[in-house]
Design an enzyme around this catalytic site. Structure first.
Site, short mmCIF file in Angstrom:
data_model
loop_
_atom_site.label_atom_id
_atom_site.label_comp_id
_atom_site.label_asym_id
_atom_site.label_seq_id
_atom_site.Cartn_x
_atom_site.Cartn_y
_atom_site.Cartn_z
N HIS A 215 0.82 -1.21 0.00
CA HIS A 215 0.00 0.00 0.00
C HIS A 215 0.85 1.26 0.00
O HIS A 215 0.41 2.31 -0.42
CB HIS A 215 -0.99 0.00 1.17
CG HIS A 215 -0.39 -0.24 2.50
ND1 HIS A 215 -0.29 -1.49 3.07
CD2 HIS A 215 0.13 0.60 3.41
CE1 HIS A 215 0.26 -1.41 4.27
NE2 HIS A 215 0.53 -0.14 4.50
N ASP A 244 0.30 -7.36 -0.37
CA ASP A 244 0.72 -6.14 0.31
C ASP A 244 2.24 -6.03 0.35
O ASP A 244 2.85 -6.06 1.40
CB ASP A 244 0.15 -6.10 1.73
CG ASP A 244 0.24 -4.70 2.33
OD1 ASP A 244 0.54 -3.75 1.59
OD2 ASP A 244 0.04 -4.57 3.55
N GLY A 331 2.91 3.59 13.47
CA GLY A 331 4.29 3.96 13.20
C GLY A 331 5.21 2.77 13.04
O GLY A 331 6.30 2.90 12.51
N SER A 333 4.40 0.21 11.18
CA SER A 333 4.04 -0.43 9.92
C SER A 333 5.23 -0.53 8.98
O SER A 333 6.02 0.39 8.85
CB SER A 333 2.92 0.34 9.24
OG SER A 333 2.51 -0.30 8.08
N SER A 349 2.02 -5.20 8.76
CA SER A 349 0.87 -4.72 7.99
C SER A 349 -0.14 -4.00 8.87
O SER A 349 -0.38 -2.82 8.70
CB SER A 349 0.20 -5.88 7.27
OG SER A 349 -0.90 -5.45 6.51
#
Length: 459
Positions: A215, A244, A331, A333, A349
């Protein structure tokens, strides 16, 4: 031209407990124990990274009688579930070094139950997985699943039959963890985007690159190692939704991209292979918001139904994820999920909860990202294909389990961390959420907290 040295480095203080676990463990007696076990047909003492190889061997032996497996970290043994089977075949499984356990539900029946959940209960705020430890489908609903939605989910679970599934509530809500901090940065028409570098890799053409969340690659094309700096990397491939992960190539072909994770407190973990996850094994997550934390893998091939942040009332479904009880916050991720012995396992994720109360966290498997992009783990630069690890399908050396990643998490873009993209088609089976989390921090995209593994450069 001076070379830029790009390293996976994370700010923040590492948790002492997790840091201590990263110290080398002595296994001097393991080879002897394994030899004795093979001679007697008793269960072998295994490292988690060895367990998947034995599991694959036993699965071939058992065929349809195989009903999943998991790693017993306390006893360092692989436990294999069997629903039926010839006594000679079961004896062969034991001779391979596994603990064989008789269970009620077959793999086919459990996958069928997960398929029913996909059809009848794809509701924002839910997740499910086939958990080999309980031999059931474990279904979780977060705090947003109430009223008619809860009744629908509960009815679907009950309709699966006695002993097929377990339903529980989580105090938190499932969200992605893209937000603020010292990570990798991009500017779009909607505002600033902040994500995290996962692992340095070598692209199929030999150029240096890194993996990050899909993403992120959909949200922005060019990335910098400072908030207002010049771009140093450009997205080559981005898969979201449906998966992803993104492959982002450094613009300078002379970039040195070491295959390592800075775990804080002076510790650096060399990443030598791509590793599939095994239920029950210990894994480590590094993020600049919360530092180093460890926990266990609780589910594979996890399906998570996030509430869409771009389509009110819509659902962003992600599947094929690794589920753990390692805490994470906004934060973290994109941060690295890895094993003690240098296996690259996942890219952070989303999930629920925080590092005070715990929660569920989901990761995109690295093996699938490597397989899809053709990249390898290892040092890039100068056209050299110096990958230490293998391709995604097999990694290098022992693999720890099997996660069939096929989808992606919700996405954030802009200063406000808005999600982008539509909903992905959910897969049949999903992760078992463990822990109950107290609610995920709402990603803002502008906070001061870091965002997983950041990119640091020196000329």
């Amino acid at each position: 031209m001076p070379k830029r040295k790009a390293a996976i480095a994370v700010g923040g203080v590492a948790a002492l407990g997790a840091a201590a676990l990263l110290l080398p463990n002595a296994n001097a007696s393991q080879d002897k124990n394994d030899a004795n076990a093979a001679a007697t047909g008793s269960a072998r003492t295994l490292k988690a990274t060895q367990a998947s190889g034995v599991a694959a061997q036993v699965q071939k032996i058992l065929g349809d009688a195989f009903a999943g497996s998991y790693y017993d970290s306390a006893k360092q043994q692989l436990v294999v579930n069997v629903v039926s089977g010839d006594h000679n075949v079961i004896a062969q499984a034991k001779n391979a070094g596994a603990v064989v356990r008789q269970v009620k539900n077959s793999t086919r029946a459990l996958k069928a139950a997960a398929g029913t959940l996909k059809t009848k209960a794809t509701i924002p705020g839910t997740s499910w997985a086939v958990d080999p430890r309980t031999n059931k489908v474990l279904v979780t609903a977060d705090s947003t699943v109430t009223g008619a939605k809860w009744n629908r989910l509960q009815s679907t679970v009950q309709g699966l039959g006695t002993g097929m599934a377990t339903l529980k509530k989580s105090a938190g809500s499932f969200k992605t963890f893209v937000s603020g901090g010292d990570a990798i940065f991009s500017q779009t028409q909607q505002g600033g985007v902040r994500c995290s570098l996962g692992f340095n890799v070598t692209a199929s053409d030999g150029s240096p690159a890194f993996l990050t969340a899909g993403h992120c690659g959909v949200a922005a094309k060019d990335w910098s190692d400072s908030q207002n700096g010049q771009p140093i990397a450009t997205v080559d491939q981005a898969k979201f939704p449906g998966n992803d992960f993104s492959l982002v190539k450094y613009t300078d072909p002379n970039t040195q991209a070491p295959s390592e994770v800075n775990a804080g407190n002076g510790q650096t973990v060399q990443i030598t292979q791509a590793a599939d996850a095994t239920v029950g094994e210990t894994v480590f997550r590094m993020g600049s918001t919360t530092g180093l934390h460890n926990g266990q893998v609780t589910g594979l091939d996890a399906t998570v139904n996030f509430q869409s942040e771009t389509n009110p009332g819509g659902t962003d479904t992600v599947n094929g994820l690794i589920q753990t009880n390692v805490c994470a916050e906004a934060g973290d991720s994109g941060g690295s999920l890895f094993t003690q012995d240098g296996g690259a396992v996942g890219l952070t994720s989303g999930g629920s909860g925080d590092c005070t109360s715990g929660g569920e966290t989901f990761f995109q498997p690295v093996t699938a990202a490597l397989q899809a992009t053709g990249a390898t783990l290892g040092n890039g630069g100068n056209g050299g294909n110096a990958g230490n690890g293998g391709n995604a399908g097999n990694g290098a050396g022992d693999q720890s389990g099997s996660a069939d990643p096929s989808a992606s998490a919700g996405d954030q873009s802009g200063a406000g961390g808005d999600q982008i993209g539509g909903s992905a088609d959910p897969s049949a089976s999903a992760g078992d959420p463990s822990g109950s989390g107290s609610g995920a921090s709402d990603p803002s995209g502008t906070g001061s907290a870091g965002d997983g593994s950041s990119l640091t450069g020196s000329h």
